[in-house]
Motif scaffolding. Sequence first.
Motif, short mmCIF file in Angstrom:
data_model
loop_
_atom_site.label_atom_id
_atom_site.label_comp_id
_atom_site.label_asym_id
_atom_site.label_seq_id
_atom_site.Cartn_x
_atom_site.Cartn_y
_atom_site.Cartn_z
N MET A 15 3.74 -3.39 4.85
CA MET A 15 3.40 -2.82 3.54
C MET A 15 3.49 -3.88 2.43
O MET A 15 2.65 -3.94 1.54
CB MET A 15 4.36 -1.65 3.22
CG MET A 15 4.04 -0.39 4.04
SD MET A 15 5.39 0.81 3.97
CE MET A 15 5.21 1.40 2.30
N GLN A 58 0.60 -6.28 0.01
CA GLN A 58 0.60 -6.44 -1.45
C GLN A 58 0.89 -7.88 -1.86
O GLN A 58 1.29 -8.16 -3.00
CB GLN A 58 1.63 -5.49 -2.06
CG GLN A 58 1.18 -4.03 -1.94
CD GLN A 58 2.28 -3.07 -2.39
OE1 GLN A 58 2.89 -3.27 -3.42
NE2 GLN A 58 2.51 -2.04 -1.58
N ASP A 99 7.65 5.72 1.14
CA ASP A 99 6.43 6.12 0.44
C ASP A 99 5.82 4.87 -0.19
O ASP A 99 6.46 4.19 -1.01
CB ASP A 99 6.78 7.15 -0.64
CG ASP A 99 5.56 7.62 -1.41
OD1 ASP A 99 5.23 8.80 -1.33
OD2 ASP A 99 4.92 6.75 -2.10
N ARG A 100 4.61 4.55 0.19
CA ARG A 100 3.98 3.30 -0.23
C ARG A 100 3.92 3.17 -1.76
O ARG A 100 4.23 2.12 -2.32
CB ARG A 100 2.57 3.26 0.35
CG ARG A 100 1.75 2.04 -0.07
CD ARG A 100 0.31 2.21 0.34
NE ARG A 100 0.19 2.33 1.79
CZ ARG A 100 0.07 1.28 2.61
NH1 ARG A 100 0.07 0.06 2.14
NH2 ARG A 100 -0.04 1.47 3.90
N SER A 146 6.00 0.46 -3.93
CA SER A 146 5.25 -0.52 -4.71
C SER A 146 5.69 -0.50 -6.18
O SER A 146 5.91 -1.54 -6.81
CB SER A 146 3.76 -0.21 -4.58
OG SER A 146 3.04 -0.95 -5.51
#
Lengths: 548, 101
Positions: free
Chosen positions: A19, A23, A106-107, A111
Amino acid sequence: MRILVVDDQPLNCTLLRAMLEQQRYDVVVAANGKEAIDIVEQQEIDIVLLDVMMPVMDGFEAAPIIKRLTGEVYLPIIFITALEDHASFEKCLAVGGDDFIHKPFDRVILSAKIKAHARTRKLSQESHAQKKILEYHANQVEREHEIVEHIFKNALNEQAAYPTHCDFHLSPASMFNGDMFLLARSPMGGLYCMLGDFTGHGLAAAVGALPASRVFYTMVNKGMSVSDIAHEMNSLLNNLLPGHMFCAATIFELNESGRSLSMWLGGLPDAYLIDSQGKIIKTIESQHMALGILDEDEFERNLIHLEVSSQMRLLVSTDGIIETENSDGDFFGDEKLKRLIASTSNISTQDIVNTVKHFAGSDEQQDDLSIAILNCLPLPSIKSSEVTYSQLPLSVSMSLNAHQIRTTDPVLELVDVLSKVEGLSAHRSNVFLLMSEAYNNAVDHGVLGLDSAIKDKEDGFFEFYSLRAEALSTLKDAMVILTVSYEPDNRRLVICICDSGNGFTHQREKEHCMVREHGRGLSLLQEIASSVCYNQAGNEVEMIYSLK
Amino acid sequence: MSLSTSASSDGKTLTIQIRGKFDFNLVQSFRQAYAELGATTEKVVIDLRETDYMDSSALGMLLNMKKTLGDSVSAIQIANCRPQLKKILQISRFDKKFEID
């Protein structure tokens, strides 16, 4: 931005890595608290994602160690937790955690949290860098101040204290608020003081003090007058300081007998001449502009002369005293100062400073309270230092013809030459007197044949010297021989002056001597010289001057 | 060698300062220095702080001044003498006629 993921479950690590790398974060992985600490020690990490339950070392134990390692820059620690109870949250915060992220991840939330903490980390890094720069500059300034303080201490070191005569207060850092107090004695015994207040604060205010103090000490050492010192210092500061800077100052001299005060006052608040009870005898206002403003031709050197006695005291201060403000915005002011002076006998500068500080009411260091009180007492006489004399004999002789007698002033030049001999300089006034008397006697009465009796007539003194000038201008065929021998073994000077005049006869010698010397000169010669002897013809005198 | 005069701010004191040598070469300028005394002048100070040398002609000039000024001033002070000059003044008993400080 490098993120450290600490979790003993490889699945979680892989998931988070995927994940985060998506990013564009740099990701490092550790399997327990101990490994995490090793990595933080070796690499620059920006955010730590820390699991709670791990073998070897768990998150609760690792978090405070990691925080300690990161020093002053904020390193966010985000706990990865499946726990939901408040006690666990509190524990996470207590050990240094900054945030939580719950499993499953939870992405969007992950983030957002990473971004928020990254921003905080960046701000912290920036402020840390700025703090470093500030610290560097602060250290630099402190170092410079130390250097200046050192130089000042040495420069002002020759300042001997005269505790019975002068009581003054200057704060330790006074040079950085531009205040300066100088004190020195002249060869004639007078005590000179200068209280100065340069405009501005900090180094800028301090720079002028150094050359100013040099001028002060040098000129006092030469025994120059207060007005000459003020004049010289004004020229110096006018050339040296930028236009908006100047130095308000009071310069004064108490003479050796302690009976006379000469003051130059430029721009400081009123000075007060008080008696021992504190009654104000005279308020002395500033007369002139501060030093360093006026050009040489505009400068005013006028002094104030005061007759003083041993009961009197002079109080001078810079504006720090009267401009001290209390919490209500009131100034201390002249009136309070005058009442304070009158409130007690023999007030000290410390009494005044304490009262002013009390008035200001704050504990803050008042660093511009500069004040001096001079007791107008006679000064102890100056001891002359032991003189050593040259061991070499010396003899100088000159014979002057009419032209040279007319146009030169040989005595002063001869005295200058003799003064170069070690030990003789201290006697130069006496040597001058002896030679000047004898030489003028040889010229006036021997060569020119003038009669001293003229001097006794009304206005005869001036007549004599105009006759002399007249006779001298037409002088022909004359000679005066001056010979001076320095005899180191007898420690004496033998001065011999003879002239081509007619002299006088032996029988009338004694009487004639008196006429030729016109009384006063002769008695002076006899007091100063150990012997004065004329030859039979009366045209040659030999004087012996003892240097013992 | 030079001579300069200055009046105090209140005009009551006239100071005549002599540098270097005080002898008959100053006869004219010394007389000039006190010739036109202001009406307010109460005291004349002869400042010898920078005078290295003097001889009996200087003594004569001082006596002349004393004679000329008479009672028009309350005091004539000879100030800031170097020790050897002070001794010359004392030998000549000038302390009887002048205030020597």
